[in-house]
Design an enzyme around this catalytic site. Structure first.
Site, PDB file in Angstrom:
ATOM      1  N   VAL A  63     -94.925 -28.737 -39.125  1.00 24.88           N
ATOM      2  CA  VAL A  63     -95.228 -27.230 -38.399  1.00 24.88           C
ATOM      3  C   VAL A  63     -95.220 -26.184 -39.154  1.00 24.88           C
ATOM      4  CG1 VAL A  63     -93.664 -28.101 -36.389  1.00 24.88           C
ATOM      5  CG2 VAL A  63     -92.517 -26.858 -38.052  1.00 24.88           C
ATOM      6  N   SER A 145     -80.392 -20.875 -30.781  1.00 21.71           N
ATOM      7  CA  SER A 145     -78.992 -21.314 -31.256  1.00 21.71           C
ATOM      8  C   SER A 145     -77.860 -20.575 -30.938  1.00 21.71           C
ATOM      9  CB  SER A 145     -78.963 -21.590 -32.736  1.00 21.71           C
ATOM     10  OG  SER A 145     -77.710 -21.934 -33.252  1.00 21.71           O
ATOM     11  N   TYR A 158     -79.723 -19.622 -41.623  1.00 27.26           N
ATOM     12  CA  TYR A 158     -80.036 -20.161 -40.258  1.00 27.26           C
ATOM     13  C   TYR A 158     -80.060 -19.163 -39.280  1.00 27.26           C
ATOM     14  CZ  TYR A 158     -79.771 -23.709 -36.509  1.00 27.26           C
ATOM     15  OH  TYR A 158     -80.131 -24.459 -35.692  1.00 27.26           O
ATOM     16  N   ALA A 160     -80.435 -15.925 -39.180  1.00 27.07           N
ATOM     17  CA  ALA A 160     -81.822 -15.161 -39.189  1.00 27.07           C
ATOM     18  C   ALA A 160     -83.035 -15.668 -38.583  1.00 27.07           C
ATOM     19  CB  ALA A 160     -82.105 -14.654 -40.418  1.00 27.07           C
ATOM     20  N   SER A 161     -82.899 -17.131 -38.891  1.00 23.14           N
ATOM     21  CA  SER A 161     -84.049 -17.733 -38.172  1.00 23.14           C
ATOM     22  C   SER A 161     -83.984 -18.077 -36.829  1.00 23.14           C
ATOM     23  CB  SER A 161     -84.254 -19.330 -39.065  1.00 23.14           C
ATOM     24  OG  SER A 161     -83.410 -20.266 -38.404  1.00 23.14           O
ATOM     25  N   LYS A 162     -82.964 -18.130 -36.360  1.00 23.29           N
ATOM     26  CA  LYS A 162     -82.672 -18.351 -34.862  1.00 23.29           C
ATOM     27  C   LYS A 162     -82.589 -17.049 -34.131  1.00 23.29           C
ATOM     28  CE  LYS A 162     -82.649 -22.670 -34.926  1.00 23.29           C
ATOM     29  NZ  LYS A 162     -83.980 -23.322 -34.517  1.00 23.29           N
TER      30      LYS A 162
HETATM   31  N1  NAD Z   1     -77.802 -29.929 -33.424  1.00 26.20           N
HETATM   32  C1  NAD Z   1     -77.238 -28.876 -33.346  1.00 26.20           C
HETATM   33  O1  NAD Z   1     -76.180 -28.596 -33.368  1.00 26.20           O
HETATM   34  C2  NAD Z   1     -78.035 -27.508 -32.800  1.00 26.20           C
HETATM   35  C3  NAD Z   1     -77.508 -26.261 -32.300  1.00 26.20           C
HETATM   36  C4  NAD Z   1     -78.596 -25.212 -32.038  1.00 26.20           C
HETATM   37  C5  NAD Z   1     -79.897 -25.344 -32.373  1.00 26.20           C
HETATM   38  N2  NAD Z   1     -80.332 -26.542 -32.751  1.00 26.20           N
HETATM   39  C6  NAD Z   1     -81.800 -26.568 -33.145  1.00 26.20           C
HETATM   40  O2  NAD Z   1     -82.229 -27.678 -32.538  1.00 26.20           O
HETATM   41  C7  NAD Z   1     -83.631 -28.136 -32.811  1.00 26.20           C
HETATM   42  C8  NAD Z   1     -83.456 -29.663 -32.753  1.00 26.20           C
HETATM   43  O3  NAD Z   1     -82.600 -30.111 -33.826  1.00 26.20           O
HETATM   44  P1  NAD Z   1     -81.769 -31.392 -33.676  1.00 26.20           P
HETATM   45  O4  NAD Z   1     -80.440 -30.865 -33.412  1.00 26.20           O
HETATM   46  O5  NAD Z   1     -82.412 -31.994 -32.652  1.00 26.20           O
HETATM   47  O6  NAD Z   1     -81.980 -31.953 -35.083  1.00 26.20           O
HETATM   48  P2  NAD Z   1     -82.521 -33.396 -35.835  1.00 26.20           P
HETATM   49  O7  NAD Z   1     -82.595 -33.345 -37.050  1.00 26.20           O
HETATM   50  O8  NAD Z   1     -82.200 -34.434 -35.025  1.00 26.20           O
HETATM   51  O9  NAD Z   1     -84.139 -33.009 -35.285  1.00 26.20           O
HETATM   52  C9  NAD Z   1     -84.981 -32.161 -35.919  1.00 26.20           C
HETATM   53  C10 NAD Z   1     -86.501 -32.916 -35.853  1.00 26.20           C
HETATM   54  O10 NAD Z   1     -87.358 -31.758 -36.788  1.00 26.20           O
HETATM   55  C11 NAD Z   1     -88.184 -32.601 -37.545  1.00 26.20           C
HETATM   56  N3  NAD Z   1     -88.738 -31.584 -38.826  1.00 26.20           N
HETATM   57  C12 NAD Z   1     -87.943 -31.063 -39.492  1.00 26.20           C
HETATM   58  N4  NAD Z   1     -88.908 -30.101 -40.335  1.00 26.20           N
HETATM   59  C13 NAD Z   1     -90.207 -30.418 -39.638  1.00 26.20           C
HETATM   60  C14 NAD Z   1     -91.649 -29.927 -40.119  1.00 26.20           C
HETATM   61  N5  NAD Z   1     -91.655 -29.114 -41.074  1.00 26.20           N
HETATM   62  N6  NAD Z   1     -92.509 -30.397 -39.255  1.00 26.20           N
HETATM   63  C15 NAD Z   1     -92.252 -31.003 -38.357  1.00 26.20           C
HETATM   64  N7  NAD Z   1     -91.163 -31.554 -37.681  1.00 26.20           N
HETATM   65  C16 NAD Z   1     -90.041 -31.315 -38.571  1.00 26.20           C
HETATM   66  C17 NAD Z   1     -87.114 -33.355 -37.921  1.00 26.20           C
HETATM   67  O11 NAD Z   1     -88.064 -34.499 -38.802  1.00 26.20           O
HETATM   68  C18 NAD Z   1     -86.459 -34.013 -36.846  1.00 26.20           C
HETATM   69  O12 NAD Z   1     -87.232 -35.034 -36.243  1.00 26.20           O
HETATM   70  C19 NAD Z   1     -83.679 -27.262 -34.076  1.00 26.20           C
HETATM   71  O13 NAD Z   1     -84.513 -26.433 -33.961  1.00 26.20           O
HETATM   72  C20 NAD Z   1     -82.264 -26.984 -34.535  1.00 26.20           C
HETATM   73  O14 NAD Z   1     -82.111 -25.932 -35.372  1.00 26.20           O
HETATM   74  C21 NAD Z   1     -79.720 -27.544 -33.218  1.00 26.20           C
END
Ligand code: NAD
Length: 255
Positions: A63, A145, A158, A160-162
């Site tokens: 991405v 988030s 993290y 800051a990004s969210k």
């Molecule tokens: N799990 C949590 O507690 C939580 C809470 C709040 C927000 N989030 C956000 O939710 C979203 C999904 O996370 P998740 O919990 O499913 O984690 P996860 O690690 O299971 O999935 C994240 C996916 O993003 C992919 N990814 C990473 N870098 C990439 C890149 N450069 N190009 C393409 N794909 C890439 C990974 O390969 C992975 O498949 C994220 O944006 C995360 O920050 C997660």
């Protein structure tokens, strides 16, 4: 079916929320373009979507790379002729104290979480706009988030990004409100995915202090899919520019 006839573009589809939503969207009648940098995980998602009776185009995508976005957008348009939904789920987490966070880590995380979300909207929203009308809005769902709404120790990067994802959501929602595209974001607390299992070093998050919501349970990917299907579908037709918390009430009160 709640997404019958729609085409959905999903990033981060190899794991966690992205995979859960790929499968659920397919069950709700959508055709899926699933993208991730992790080809092995993506192949697993592809298999599961097909087993659920869905149609899927799985494409490698980093991405952070604009030329890859241009290429996948072209392939998606050629295959399905339209896109109605974008779920920008790709993201990483780095949790470190301020002075230990390196500039390399800062740039890498920002490139994935912020630039990746920006590039996704930049390259996919024009296709969504073309596929939309005042009767059928397109829908973008970004992933912010609870860390984009409130402070946490060791979350300078993290968080800051969210926070940036949340504001991009509001800004692009304003820009496209009269152009038939809605843009919202979700603000989950700790959700049981690989991201959290890495933090807990594989341990069940329900057994680790700090991961459980005030409702006494950890957010699951099915909870996320329930919310994202609603935001993607016409059921949420008048919801726009909104950060939607999904955290068992955690952002509202502390115990
Ligand atoms: N799990 C949590 O507690 C939580 C809470 C709040 C927000 N989030 C956000 O939710 C979203 C999904 O996370 P998740 O919990 O499913 O984690 P996860 O690690 O299971 O999935 C994240 C996916 O993003 C992919 N990814 C990473 N870098 C990439 C890149 N450069 N190009 C393409 N794909 C890439 C990974 O390969 C992975 O498949 C994220 O944006 C995360 O920050 C997660």
């Amino acid at each position: 079916m709640r997404l019958q006839g729609k085409v959905a573009f999903i990033t981060g589809a190899a794991s966690g929320m992205g995979r859960a939503c790929s499968i659920r969207f397919a069950k709700e009648g959508a055709k899926i373009i699933a993208c991730d940098i992790n080809d092995e995980g993506l192949a697993q998602t592809e298999k599961q979507v097909k087993e659920a009776g869905g149609e899927i185009l799985a494409l490698h995508l980093d991405v952070t790379k604009e030329e890859q976005w241009q290429s996948v957008a072209k392939k998606a348009a050629e295959r399905f002729g339209k896109i109605n939904i974008l779920f920008n789920s790709a993201g990483i987490l780095i949790s470190k104290p301020l002075v230990e966070t390196t500039l390399e880590e800062w740039n890498r995380l920002m490139a994935i979480n912020v630039t990746g979300t920006f590039l996704g909207m930049k390259h996919i929203i024009p296709l969504i706009e073309k596929s939309s009308s005042s009767k059928e809005f397109g829908s973008v769902i970004n992933v912010s988030s609870d860390a984009g709404l409130m402070g946490y120790v060791d979350y300078v990067l993290y968080g800051a990004s969210k926070g940036a994802v949340l504001m991009m959501t509001k800004d692009v929602a304003c820009e496209y409100a009269k152009r038939n595209v809605r843009v919202n974001c979700i603000n989950p607390s700790f959700t049981d995915t690989n991201m959290v299992r890495e933090l807990t070093e594989g341990e069940d998050p329900t057994k680790v202090a700090g991961y459980v919501t005030p409702m006494g349970r950890v957010v699951q990917v099915d909870d996320i899919a329930n919310l994202v299907v609603f935001l993607a579908s016409d059921e949420s037709a008048c919801i726009n520019g909104l950060p939607v918390s999904i955290d068992g009430g955690g952002v509202n009160f502390m115990e």
